[in-house]
Write a protein that holds these residues in place. Structure first.
Motif, PDB file in Angstrom:
ATOM      1  N   ALA A 184       0.849  -1.189   0.000  1.00 27.32           N
ATOM      2  CA  ALA A 184       0.000   0.000   0.000  1.00 27.32           C
ATOM      3  C   ALA A 184       0.883   1.237   0.000  1.00 27.32           C
ATOM      4  CB  ALA A 184      -0.920  -0.001   1.213  1.00 27.32           C
ATOM      5  N   THR A 185       0.281   2.369  -0.341  1.00 27.78           N
ATOM      6  CA  THR A 185       1.020   3.620  -0.211  1.00 27.78           C
ATOM      7  C   THR A 185       1.416   3.777   1.257  1.00 27.78           C
ATOM      8  OG1 THR A 185      -1.016   4.867   0.184  1.00 27.78           O
ATOM      9  CG2 THR A 185      -0.269   4.683  -2.094  1.00 27.78           C
ATOM     10  N   ILE A 186       2.493   4.469   1.513  1.00 26.69           N
ATOM     11  CA  ILE A 186       3.048   4.508   2.867  1.00 26.69           C
ATOM     12  C   ILE A 186       2.049   5.062   3.875  1.00 26.69           C
ATOM     13  CG2 ILE A 186       4.145   6.766   2.487  1.00 26.69           C
ATOM     14  CD1 ILE A 186       6.443   5.735   4.294  1.00 26.69           C
ATOM     15  N   SER A 187       1.270   6.073   3.499  1.00 22.52           N
ATOM     16  CA  SER A 187       0.308   6.651   4.435  1.00 22.52           C
ATOM     17  C   SER A 187      -0.849   5.702   4.684  1.00 22.52           C
ATOM     18  CB  SER A 187      -0.205   7.987   3.895  1.00 22.52           C
ATOM     19  OG  SER A 187       0.863   8.898   3.744  1.00 22.52           O
ATOM     20  N   CYS A 188      -1.333   5.058   3.630  1.00 22.58           N
ATOM     21  CA  CYS A 188      -2.416   4.085   3.780  1.00 22.58           C
ATOM     22  C   CYS A 188      -1.962   2.908   4.632  1.00 22.58           C
ATOM     23  CB  CYS A 188      -2.877   3.609   2.404  1.00 22.58           C
ATOM     24  SG  CYS A 188      -4.118   2.312   2.463  1.00 22.58           S
ATOM     25  N   ALA A 189      -0.756   2.407   4.379  1.00 17.71           N
ATOM     26  CA  ALA A 189      -0.239   1.264   5.131  1.00 17.71           C
ATOM     27  C   ALA A 189      -0.112   1.596   6.611  1.00 17.71           C
ATOM     28  CB  ALA A 189       1.114   0.832   4.565  1.00 17.71           C
ATOM     29  N   ALA A 190       0.430   2.778   6.914  1.00 20.69           N
ATOM     30  CA  ALA A 190       0.704   3.138   8.308  1.00 20.69           C
ATOM     31  C   ALA A 190      -0.530   3.612   9.061  1.00 20.69           C
ATOM     32  CB  ALA A 190       1.782   4.229   8.353  1.00 20.69           C
TER      33      ALA A 190
END
Length: 296
Positions: free
Chosen positions: A99-105
């Motif tokens: 996932a995109t880093i913001s979505c993943a985190a």
């Protein structure tokens, strides 16, 4: 060096030591008590050591038997775990999710433990990227992307429309006024997310506002970095509501002005064609879909 005893002798010893009974060990292993007794006698002869005290009723481990039983039991447990983990049909099934880093985190990682508790046989391997537009790794099963959905893969699922909101830390909001207006926020030090430079202007046009937006005080290449920056106490950023939710709930940021901007782009779930029919991939994709439904 003493040769290792026969494994059947050790199995009989481990069961009898654990159950404190030759008869109970025999029942567990599907043998007769006489067979268990014979195997333990052979083991004791091989080791030239008495492992059990024969009592009028039952048996008891000698001190040496007690010391020997613990590592033998541990060895059998480790062999069982290795065999089950490698060869059992119930071993964990792996789903590789990016996932995109913001979505993943900010969206997936905080909820991952709940999914694992409900699906203990599925192991999710989560990785992140700033931008992604294709399956550049054959090992990926699911890719969560942010954009317009115009990619070449066949299985692309829209996860829903999203809004952006302006946020800042409560302490920084207090420096702008008792109840900062949207005009106050726009004039403040803005943390600009790369790729979303037109958001403040679009917000003004949508709501008929006149905003004097300052040049970006700082630029960040992800919503995660922007949120971390303003949560530390300085600046304002316009970020997806789904990303800000966790920070708002924890009191790290606030949205003092009740304005929202519908985003033209949104998140999509792209499923690798070769993984589409696997049950574990379906389970993860259904979970992600429900996760986004709860956010909108």
């Amino acid at each position: 060096m003493t040769d290792l005893p026969h494994v059947t002798w050790l199995k009989a010893f481990e069961a009898a030591a654990r159950l404190s009974s030759f008869s109970a060990a025999a029942e567990e292993l599907g043998l007769t008590p006489a067979a268990i007794s014979q195997q333990i006698r052979l083991l004791e002869k091989h080791l030239d050591t008495q492992l059990f005290k024969r009592l009028p009723r039952g048996v008891a481990l000698t001190d040496t038997g007690q010391a020997y039983a613990q590592p033998i039991r541990k060895s059998f447990d480790e062999m069982q775990r290795a065999t089950t983990g490698l060869f059992s049909k119930k071993r964990k099934r792996v789903v590789r999710l990016r996932a995109t880093i913001s979505c993943a985190a900010l969206v997936i990682a905080p909820q991952l433990a709940r999914f694992q508790a409900e699906h203990p046989d599925i192991h999710v391997q989560l990785s992140s990227t700033v931008w992604s537009s294709r399956f550049d790794e054959e090992a990926l099963d699911i890719d969560i992307r942010y954009g317009s959905g115009d990619w070449q893969e066949a299985r692309i699922l829209h996860l829903g429309h999203e809004n952006a909101i302006p946020v800042c830390s409560p302490a920084y909001a207090a420096t702008l006024g008792r109840t900062p207006s949207i005009e106050d926020l726009a004039r403040a030090d803005v943390v600009q997310i790369i790729g979303s430079e037109t958001d403040w202007g679009r917000l003004a046009d949508l709501h008929g506002l006149t905003l004097q937006v300052t040049a970006g005080w700082l630029k960040a290449d992800s919503s995660l970095l922007a949120l971390q920056t303003v949560a530390a106490g300085h600046g304002v950023t316009m970020v997806l509501e789904s990303f800000a939710r966790q920070y708002v709930e924890q009191g790290l940021v606030t949205a003092p002005a009740a304005y929202k901007l519908p985003k033209r782009r949104s998140h999509y779930m792209v499923i690798n064609d070769r993984a589409d029919q696997r049950d574990e991939v379906k389970a993860v994709s259904n979970w992600i879909t429900s996760l986004y439904q709860s956010l909108t």
